[in-house]
Design a protein around this motif. Sequence first.
Motif, short mmCIF file in Angstrom:
data_model
loop_
_atom_site.label_atom_id
_atom_site.label_comp_id
_atom_site.label_asym_id
_atom_site.label_seq_id
_atom_site.Cartn_x
_atom_site.Cartn_y
_atom_site.Cartn_z
N ASN A 57 0.78 -0.88 0.12
CA ASN A 57 0.08 -0.15 0.04
C ASN A 57 0.77 1.29 0.01
O ASN A 57 0.85 2.25 0.78
N ARG A 92 -2.00 -5.29 4.12
CA ARG A 92 -2.11 -5.99 5.07
C ARG A 92 -2.60 -5.33 6.17
O ARG A 92 -2.98 -5.87 7.34
N ARG A 93 -2.40 -3.99 6.40
CA ARG A 93 -3.16 -3.11 7.16
C ARG A 93 -4.27 -2.29 6.55
O ARG A 93 -4.67 -2.58 5.47
N GLU A 123 -1.48 10.94 -5.53
CA GLU A 123 -1.24 9.84 -6.23
C GLU A 123 -2.54 8.96 -5.99
O GLU A 123 -3.32 8.43 -7.07
N GLY A 175 10.78 8.16 1.43
CA GLY A 175 10.40 9.58 1.14
C GLY A 175 10.15 9.83 -0.28
O GLY A 175 10.40 8.78 -1.17
P1 NAP Z 1 6.58 1.98 0.97
O1 NAP Z 1 5.68 3.48 0.84
O2 NAP Z 1 7.43 1.74 2.11
O3 NAP Z 1 5.34 0.69 1.05
C1 NAP Z 1 5.59 -0.51 0.91
C2 NAP Z 1 4.24 -1.18 1.20
O4 NAP Z 1 4.43 -2.80 1.40
C3 NAP Z 1 3.57 -0.86 2.56
O5 NAP Z 1 2.36 -0.92 2.63
C4 NAP Z 1 3.99 -2.22 3.60
O6 NAP Z 1 2.92 -2.35 4.50
C5 NAP Z 1 3.80 -3.34 2.45
N1 NAP Z 1 4.41 -4.43 3.07
C6 NAP Z 1 6.03 -4.63 3.28
N2 NAP Z 1 6.17 -5.81 3.56
C7 NAP Z 1 4.99 -6.52 3.37
C8 NAP Z 1 4.87 -7.82 3.59
N3 NAP Z 1 5.57 -8.62 4.04
N4 NAP Z 1 3.29 -8.24 3.29
C9 NAP Z 1 2.52 -7.52 2.79
N5 NAP Z 1 2.88 -6.10 2.74
C10 NAP Z 1 3.95 -5.63 3.07
O7 NAP Z 1 7.22 1.49 -0.29
P2 NAP Z 1 7.21 1.82 -1.97
O8 NAP Z 1 5.73 1.96 -2.39
O9 NAP Z 1 8.04 0.84 -2.44
O10 NAP Z 1 7.94 3.34 -2.14
C11 NAP Z 1 9.08 3.53 -1.52
C12 NAP Z 1 9.32 5.14 -1.45
O11 NAP Z 1 9.10 5.79 -2.65
C13 NAP Z 1 8.26 5.53 -0.46
O12 NAP Z 1 8.75 6.64 0.12
C14 NAP Z 1 7.35 6.28 -1.61
O13 NAP Z 1 6.62 7.33 -1.37
C15 NAP Z 1 8.22 6.82 -2.75
N6 NAP Z 1 7.66 6.74 -4.01
C16 NAP Z 1 6.89 7.94 -4.12
C17 NAP Z 1 6.32 8.25 -5.79
C18 NAP Z 1 5.76 9.42 -6.03
O14 NAP Z 1 5.68 10.40 -5.22
N7 NAP Z 1 4.65 9.43 -6.75
C19 NAP Z 1 6.06 7.16 -6.48
C20 NAP Z 1 6.75 5.74 -6.03
C21 NAP Z 1 7.43 5.73 -4.91
P3 NAP Z 1 3.14 -2.03 6.10
O15 NAP Z 1 2.98 -0.38 6.10
O16 NAP Z 1 2.26 -2.66 6.72
O17 NAP Z 1 4.56 -2.27 6.42
#
Ligand code: NAP
Length: 431
Positions: A149, A193-194, A205, A351
């Motif tokens: 998410n 998962r939450r 977004e 971030g």
């Molecule tokens: P993220 O924001 O950390 O999200 C990861 C998601 O994976 C969380 O919902 C997390 O849930 C879930 N997760 C982790 N382990 C899991 C498991 N074993 N089973 C099920 N769910 C699990 O990471 P991301 O989406 O890869 O993004 C990385 C960074 O890049 C973030 O800071 C994001 O904001 C940024 N980004 C920004 C943009 C934009 O500004 N347009 C675009 C792409 C990426 P829990 O919360 O429960 O741990």
Amino acid sequence: MKGPSVVIIGSGPSGFYTAESITKKLNSNIDIIDRLPTPFGLIRGGVAPDHQTTKRISLAYSKTAKKEQINFFGNIEIGKDISIDELREIYDVVVLAIGSEIDNKLEIKGNNLKGVYGSAEIVGWYNGHPDYVDLEPNLNTENVVVIGNGNVAIDIVRVLSKTPEEMLDSDIPEYALNSIDKSPIKNLYIVGRRGPIEAKFTNVELREMGNLKNCLPVVNIDLPDNLVGNYSERDQRLIEKNLETLRSFVSLKKENKEKKINFNFFQKPIEIIGNDKVEIIKFEKTNLEDGKLKDTGEITEIKCGLVVTAIGYKPKNIPGLKISEGVVENNEGRIDKGFYASGWIRRGPTGVIGTNKADGELIANLISKEFKNQNKNGRNALIKIIKNKNLEVTSFEDWEKIDSYEKENAKDPTPRKKILTIKEMLNLCKI
Ligand code: NAP
């Protein structure tokens, strides 16, 4: 140049912000190395192809790259072509800005079945990243499940749900555009998962989901009327905005939309099932009690032909690095005297792009405290190594050739037609 010689490994946002900050503090020669012949890391290969405004930040990085004291050396892989130790021997300062490029693995049964991909693979595929152009994910399925998410999960469901018209002003490669267009995808599931309160989507977004031409966002739980709990003022504001956006999806017009993005919350993936390829993914319903995830024993499943995990990243392991808990061991950016880390490799994959600006300033401050003058020659020694090892490297001018070629070959309003292989890129640089 009298300041310490600096080499930055990685030319993504953290590499470029660090270079820019150093130019403001020190009179140093700064070399930026990248594994690919092209610069800008996640801006080119990670930011979604339909988010061209975000990609425009590379114009600022180009200004930095064109500063007199800065040189770009593309197509050099650290750990393969040159080791970190070799760089530390010839430069006063080595900065790691290599990001976190490996997908976290979903540790459940069936995770290795065909049709299960990490987000780095899928995002790289629809962004024409040379590592992933041959991925050929099976999109011949009506149901796709994206686990996670965060904004990466949102990016993936959005790109997979958009029509070719909506992608006209993107730089998605033709193979990915056609494959998505031909695919019979009807249901995309974005599974957390939450709950919606804990989701990490940023609101801009999330709101985009409500404006898709051929796709309707559907929320599969009753959303809370009020936000109860201890949140900072900022978090409270952001969460309430997201809840409001999710609520607004209910009143969207349903007609003429062939696809759905289903927001499934409180579902923990527990098993992926299939013979040789994914057929079903199983979930266990969860509850949150005092902020802790509790299993309920209630099992659900979704039939699908593609599962994408968007659950965060970890850094690649390069000889000479001590990685623990998803980052290189460092103290506020300092690994050792003359050796620093900036961006995701320092603090983990969180971030937005701008967050790396502060990282750049942090590292420039550290360096300027520890070094005043040049002791090691840096650039000349690197050029010697490149010659001795017969490495085929690209310069920033080479990148500008690639850049112009890609732009000239694109049909308006498409901003660029990406070159998809390293070989083709290098051939073009020779012309
Ligand atoms: P993220 O924001 O950390 O999200 C990861 C998601 O994976 C969380 O919902 C997390 O849930 C879930 N997760 C982790 N382990 C899991 C498991 N074993 N089973 C099920 N769910 C699990 O990471 P991301 O989406 O890869 O993004 C990385 C960074 O890049 C973030 O800071 C994001 O904001 C940024 N980004 C920004 C943009 C934009 O500004 N347009 C675009 C792409 C990426 P829990 O919360 O429960 O741990």
